[in-house]
Design an enzyme around this catalytic site. Structure first.
Site, PDB file in Angstrom:
ATOM      1  N   CYS A   1      -2.611   7.682   5.190  1.00  0.00           N
ATOM      2  CA  CYS A   1      -2.606   7.244   3.784  1.00  0.00           C
ATOM      3  C   CYS A   1      -3.792   7.834   3.040  1.00  0.00           C
ATOM      4  O   CYS A   1      -3.773   7.953   1.814  1.00  0.00           O
ATOM      5  CB  CYS A   1      -2.718   5.721   3.689  1.00  0.00           C
ATOM      6  SG  CYS A   1      -1.590   4.856   4.765  1.00  0.00           S
TER       7      CYS A   1
ATOM      8  N   GLU B   1       0.895  -1.159   0.000  1.00  0.00           N
ATOM      9  CA  GLU B   1       0.000   0.000   0.000  1.00  0.00           C
ATOM     10  C   GLU B   1       0.924   1.196   0.000  1.00  0.00           C
ATOM     11  O   GLU B   1       1.711   1.373   0.925  1.00  0.00           O
ATOM     12  CB  GLU B   1      -0.895  -0.068   1.238  1.00  0.00           C
ATOM     13  CG  GLU B   1      -2.033   0.918   1.209  1.00  0.00           C
ATOM     14  CD  GLU B   1      -1.921   1.908   2.322  1.00  0.00           C
ATOM     15  OE1 GLU B   1      -1.396   3.017   2.046  1.00  0.00           O
ATOM     16  OE2 GLU B   1      -2.330   1.591   3.450  1.00  0.00           O
TER      17      GLU B   1
END
Lengths: 524, 524
Positions: free
Chosen positions: B302, B265
């Site tokens: 994120c 990720e």
């Protein structure tokens, strides 16, 4: 239905302008008309553009529309009639019965995916309702479904000109997932490919779908295929073929600015373990079954039993003798292409010339070109473990028996195996303790574990796994046969607090598509 | 609980002998004792050996055993008490409330996976019963379940020292899948990592599991991490971090003799579309929500909203003005590490110095080291489309507003976006037609689509997708948060005609684990 030797780009049939492709009848080495002029980057570009446009519409078709399309493809293929079987026989050297069976399987597979689309498990609908009063923080309404990845490139395989080719498992599952498909047809059977491709084209029209839902390209060499995989609009790749070919596509896919998944089914020698009690009880019967499986389709099945592993014993000697008799009596069979026949001969010569291997039997010599002579060879566990090249697939009806000293040796060999599509155990009740010790090893090595059967013959159903760890496939988490194959071409999307008016149909309140849902983690 | 500065290899705590790692308090730039000597290939080798041994036992533990283990890890982490929070505060500069919340989330996540293991959906049990009388060929009994891939390497992330670190989502989901885990701890919070690592170690003992079920390595630079990913026993990788770091791991994983999946990720700027009617109705309120989301964790989420896209209008000007006020008033916040702070400053300087971008506001200047000053910048759709580097993530509390000429422009910008973790729409009823036209674009770009919320704050539940197309992640078919994260570490195995005595428990007749099954394609 006259073959035109053309590429099918959406609803058009166009002539290529690159190197010519001529199908060869492997039984006679004669060329088969028409000539297919290979495509260029222009056709790749056009097919990708149409596919990208089609995706927007096609991916949001209702389950019934998409299912009806898959059913129509099946009917259209059946509608070609005997022309299809005759052309496929001429292009592949495969016998009529086999190709009729394969056509049945191919159409059954399309209809299975039609029902898979209707059933809706592929959507993996998950709903976690809002919890506005939760402390310390409320929870928003969260809903998940799967959507298609985008246009998919499919590479036809030579060994199943219908079931793993233009409208085979990769195409059926990608279309079921809502992904337009661009097939790179295999150069060994362009006529069969054109016939099936036109059937799909007709189904696209009949169902009122956008023309870019399907295209069919031809091209010799790797240029067209590589251009297709490198195109930014392509979002996944399905491939069945050699390890070298699969690895090359993986490399291209990973080198893109946006890497994409490649589902390559490549290389498997499908080991068969003969357990001692089974050998004692029915060695001869096992030998019969083994030779039958070995010879299926001239050994050109991905699941051909290329390795037999057993403990040295008088019963194993008897098995080898019986299998050798069977192999000696095996009639030769036409292989798919002159190239495959050459590679087979080289593979057999490699075994024959190895000091570590003894030849036990060869089958009948053929009278016509490109005939596969079956082969049976024997080596020891020691030699097998020391010579990694003995694990290399010999594509055709040849198998290698490995004599182990004891159960320990058997497990050592099992542990050293590369990834496989299948591993088979022949066992009796008395073998259960030893088999139980083998299970944890073999299920890490293969996608499918069989008892007392033969790996050839892959059922198209829900529980099937035609997959396995590398190099059997490029992605052990997937299968290329059976209903779960659809998941290769899907990705999940989560919708948070979307107004009902923006929610996709399967996520709406009231479950309009009536699909199975996981609500707060509980199956409904 | 005294920190020892050691690597945890199975049940041992060992001193490394490679380069030293000292945690730095980013609020003061002071070193925090003890020093962690980095591990070498010897420790990688030992951890992998133990993990491989543990896998055989651990992967076949009953759901209850595995669930109890995950529950025990959660209790052991809670049992560390305030020592954990204080050390994490010192190592990360994050405030107490945030870390207490993150601990709650981490333990909740472990317990969610305990329940996921118990519920058994992850097994994806499929049974196609034998049809001995089927014509023309009988069907064998076929049963499918999922098994763990093997030992998994997890890379701790800096920005969530608990929830995406030693016992975070990757570790919890891999353990839930039956895979032993070797964590490469993040060098920014080794003390926090050791505390949590020892909690997992205690849980392993308490639950009587093999010691190799868990190990924790430290190492500066990339040597240890690369050695871990290259080790043949490692079968999958979980990573949260930079695009460069993720790409490097993907490369190593793909270059192995047996390639393995990497779940990285990496990079997302989480675009927020402000639709015209919503802006008209509640522009100021949206500005408040936006600034709040932007500042969460000093912008080091994120899912931080790094891009705002809207049509130029007086209402957009008002929004920008209101958001600028909020940004100006934003107190500075300590960033996670001096390195992250440096990179943030460089990213902001890149925007500031661009002729295509105008600075709208900067936040308060901090008095202590490594403070993040929030930032708001504005550009036009035209410039954004012409300057690909404006899509590059600036990790921290800075966002870029894109002024579009019209809806067409809005969709053009949407179409040019790279893959994202999230895309948010702020909309009112009057925006529905325009939003409906955006949906097909945005759901191809992101793993999660939100309406009228903010992307920061990722619910740990069943419907969550914390994923998305590259470069948001390396594999858009997966999520790293929520119960579906377990599927990353599983693969299907099919069992054909196995005697009951050899069938794995969940596939036995009578469904002893009482899990949901797909029988002949129908959900039971």
């Amino acid at each position: 239905m006259t073959l035109e030797g053309k590429l099918l780009i959406g609803q058009s049939a166009v002539s290529g302008s690159s190197r010519p492709i001529d199908a060869i009848n492997p039984a006679t080495n004669e060329r088969l008309a028409p000539t297919y002029m290979g495509g260029t980057r222009t056709e790749v570009e056009r097919a990708c553009e149409l596919a990208e446009t089609a995706f927007t519409t096609f991916r949001e078709t209702s389950p019934e529309t998409r299912a009806a399309f898959l059913d129509t493809v099946a009917s259209e293929i059946e509608g070609i009639g005997d022309t299809l079987i005759e052309r496929a026989m001429a292009e592949t050297g495969l016998p009529r019965a086999r190709l009729e069976g394969e056509r049945g399987r191919t159409c059954g597979q399309l209809r299975l995916f039609a029902n898979v689309v209707r059933a809706g498990e592929w959507l993996d609908v998950r709903i976690d309702p809002a919890m506005p009063d939760r402390q310390p923080m409320p929870r928003a309404d969260l809903r998940q479904r799967h959507i298609g990845l985008g246009p998919v490139a499919v590479f036809g395989a030579s060994n199943f000109p219908l079931a793993f080719s233009v409208a085979g498992g990769d195409t059926a599952s990608a279309l079921a997932a809502g992904c337009p498909v661009i097939v790179k047809g295999h150069s060994a059977h362009p006529g069969t490919s054109e016939l099936v491709g036109r059937a799909v084209q007709r189904a696209v029209t009949a169902c009122g779908l956008p023309e870019g839902t399907f295209s069919l390209l031809f091209g010799s060499g790797s240029e067209i295929g590589q251009a297709l995989v490198a195109d930014p609009r392509i979002q996944a790749v399905g491939f069945t073929g050699s390890r070298g070919g699969g690895n090359a596509l993986m490399k291209t896919a990973q080198a893109r600015p946006q890497p994409i998944p490649v589902y390559a089914e490549m290389s498997s020698i499908n080991p068969v373990f003969l357990m001692p009690e089974a050998l004692k009880a029915r060695g001869e019967q096992i030998a019969d079954g083994f030779v039958g499986s070995l010879n299926m389709g001239a050994g050109q099945f991905c699941t051909n039993p290329g390795l037999v592993i057993a403990i040295k014993s008088p019963e194993l000697d008897d098995f080898i003798a019986a299998a050798a008799e069977g192999v000696k009596d095996s009639a030769s069979q036409t292989m798919l292409t002159p190239g495959i026949h050459d590679a087979y001969e080289q593979g057999v010569a490699r075994l024959s010339s190895s000091h570590k291997v003894r030849e036990s039997a060869r089958g009948q010599v053929g009278a016509s070109p490109n005939q596969c002579r079956a082969g049976l060879f024997v080596t020891t566990a020691e030699d097998f473990l020391n010579e990694p090249e003995l694990q290399e697939e010999v594509f055709g009806a040849t198998s290698l028996v490995i004599e182990c000293a004891d159960h320990n040796d058997l497990r050592r060999v099992a542990s050293q195996l590369e990834g496989q599509l299948t591993i088979t155990l022949q066992l009796d009740d008395g073998d259960l303790p030893a088999a139980r010790a083998l299970m944890p090893i073999v299920e890490r090595k293969a996608g499918r574990v069989l008892a007392n059967g033969w790996p050839t013959g892959v059922e198209v159903c829900h529980a099937m796994v035609h997959g396995g760890p590398y190099p059997a496939t490029s992605d052990s988490r997937t299968t290329s046969v059976g209903s779960a194959a659809i998941f290769r071409f899907l990705r999940p999307v989560c919708y948070q607090a979307l107004p009902e008016a923006l929610l996709p149909e399967p996520l709406k309140d009231g479950n309009p598509w009536q699909v199975s849902r996981l609500v707060d983690g509980k199956r409904e």
